[in-house]
Scaffold this active site. Sequence first.
Site, PDB file in Angstrom:
ATOM      1  CG  ASP A  34      -1.707   7.807   0.662  1.00 49.08           C
ATOM      2  OD1 ASP A  34      -0.794   8.631   0.574  1.00 49.08           O
ATOM      3  OD2 ASP A  34      -2.603   7.687  -0.186  1.00 49.08           O
ATOM      4  CG  ASP A  89      -1.573   1.197   1.571  1.00 41.05           C
ATOM      5  OD1 ASP A  89      -2.337   1.624   0.703  1.00 41.05           O
ATOM      6  OD2 ASP A  89      -1.386   1.780   2.668  1.00 41.05           O
TER       7      ASP A  89
HETATM    8  P1  TMP Z   1      -3.715   4.145   0.333  1.00 39.20           P
HETATM    9  O1  TMP Z   1      -4.525   3.022  -0.274  1.00 39.20           O
HETATM   10  O2  TMP Z   1      -2.470   4.450  -0.456  1.00 39.20           O
HETATM   11  O3  TMP Z   1      -3.444   3.967   1.780  1.00 39.20           O
HETATM   12  O4  TMP Z   1      -4.602   5.493   0.211  1.00 39.20           O
HETATM   13  C1  TMP Z   1      -5.818   5.628   0.830  1.00 39.20           C
HETATM   14  C2  TMP Z   1      -5.795   6.538   2.027  1.00 39.20           C
HETATM   15  O5  TMP Z   1      -6.116   7.866   1.618  1.00 39.20           O
HETATM   16  C3  TMP Z   1      -6.846   6.146   3.019  1.00 39.20           C
HETATM   17  O6  TMP Z   1      -6.283   5.654   4.207  1.00 39.20           O
HETATM   18  C4  TMP Z   1      -7.608   7.422   3.321  1.00 39.20           C
HETATM   19  C5  TMP Z   1      -6.827   8.507   2.653  1.00 39.20           C
HETATM   20  N1  TMP Z   1      -7.649   9.605   2.104  1.00 39.20           N
HETATM   21  C6  TMP Z   1      -7.333  10.894   2.507  1.00 39.20           C
HETATM   22  O7  TMP Z   1      -6.413  11.097   3.307  1.00 39.20           O
HETATM   23  N2  TMP Z   1      -8.062  11.928   2.000  1.00 39.20           N
HETATM   24  C7  TMP Z   1      -9.081  11.756   1.113  1.00 39.20           C
HETATM   25  O8  TMP Z   1      -9.718  12.725   0.679  1.00 39.20           O
HETATM   26  C8  TMP Z   1      -9.386  10.392   0.702  1.00 39.20           C
HETATM   27  C9  TMP Z   1     -10.514  10.143  -0.249  1.00 39.20           C
HETATM   28  C10 TMP Z   1      -8.633   9.356   1.224  1.00 39.20           C
HETATM   29 MG    MG Z   2      -2.758   3.195   3.505  1.00 32.88          MG
END
Ligand code: TMP
Ligand code: MG
Length: 318
Positions: free
Chosen positions: A66, A64
Amino acid sequence: MQIYHVPWIYTPVRTVLAIWHQLTKPEIPGLTKCSVVMRERSRVEETIHAMQREGAGSLQVISDFDMTLTRFAHNGKRVPTTHNILDNRLLISEECTKKMRELLNTYYPIEIDPRRTAEEKLPHMVEWWTKVHKLLIQQRIRKDMLARAVKESSAMLRGGYKVFFDRLAEQQVPLLIFSAGVGDVLEEVIRQNLVFHPNVHIISNYMDFDQTGVLTAFKGQLIHTYNKREGALSHAAGLTELQGRPNVLLLGDSLGDLTMADGVSGHKNILTIGFLNDQVEERKDSYINSFDIVLVTDETMDVPNAILRYITSSRDNK
Ligand code: TMP
Ligand code: MG
């Protein structure tokens, strides 16, 4: 062996075997770090030993992005996700920032709520992502401003990220980054950190720009935290670079990330590592029951790096 099934002999034999195992198998570095919690240490060790025997040529890494490859927090402040990196006046208005924050405050607690199932969370996640993407499209974001927004942001990969990316590239191990974030921003983060190597493949939400470079839509099927299985089956399964690599090291920070390897056919060993960043006490049990290794508030790649070095060490010795 039949003798192990005789009840009175079972426990002593098992104890002797466990001691023998400890004495003959080399210690796996990294697992002693205090942030590590494991449900079944012996299974983790066996899996790592099996992966090491088959070496780098049989391995693929699925991660993953974030809050897994990027830090959760630094110096007491939250590190922005790819969506939040877009919070820059070059790209979006103050009004849009406000609305995105409100959405985050509404939906993020649902995303991480340990009392709700993935099925219960799913419609809320679709709603969150759909609303945010709609807002972003209204902002007419310019493609040529993204790099500057990333540069001006406080985006930060985990400590030891360079060792992680460089080692995988050196060993020609494919790294699939599977993110529900924004692909264009994600690419820029790893490019600016000089780790966008040729072995890196990305599945994410990519922006679609018109001929003048203005955002008009998001491409393909929406990826959010709880539908990664669908993306794994429709996209990851078709990536030829990942074929014939039956051992998987999976990294994530959400329980939804556990489905990222569902597209791997003929897998032999899968080792899952979960970063538990937030709401630690509330979520600890579910993480320990779901991931093989849980890293509790650990902002570094130390443990994945130690395991990778160990698994890929056979090649070094040749
Ligand atoms: P990931 O799959 O790379 O972890 O990315 C998804 C993450 O993004 C999830 O944990 C929630 C975050 N997110 C935000 O921080 N702001 C937003 O506006 C959205 C839609 C998701
Ligand atoms: Mg994540």
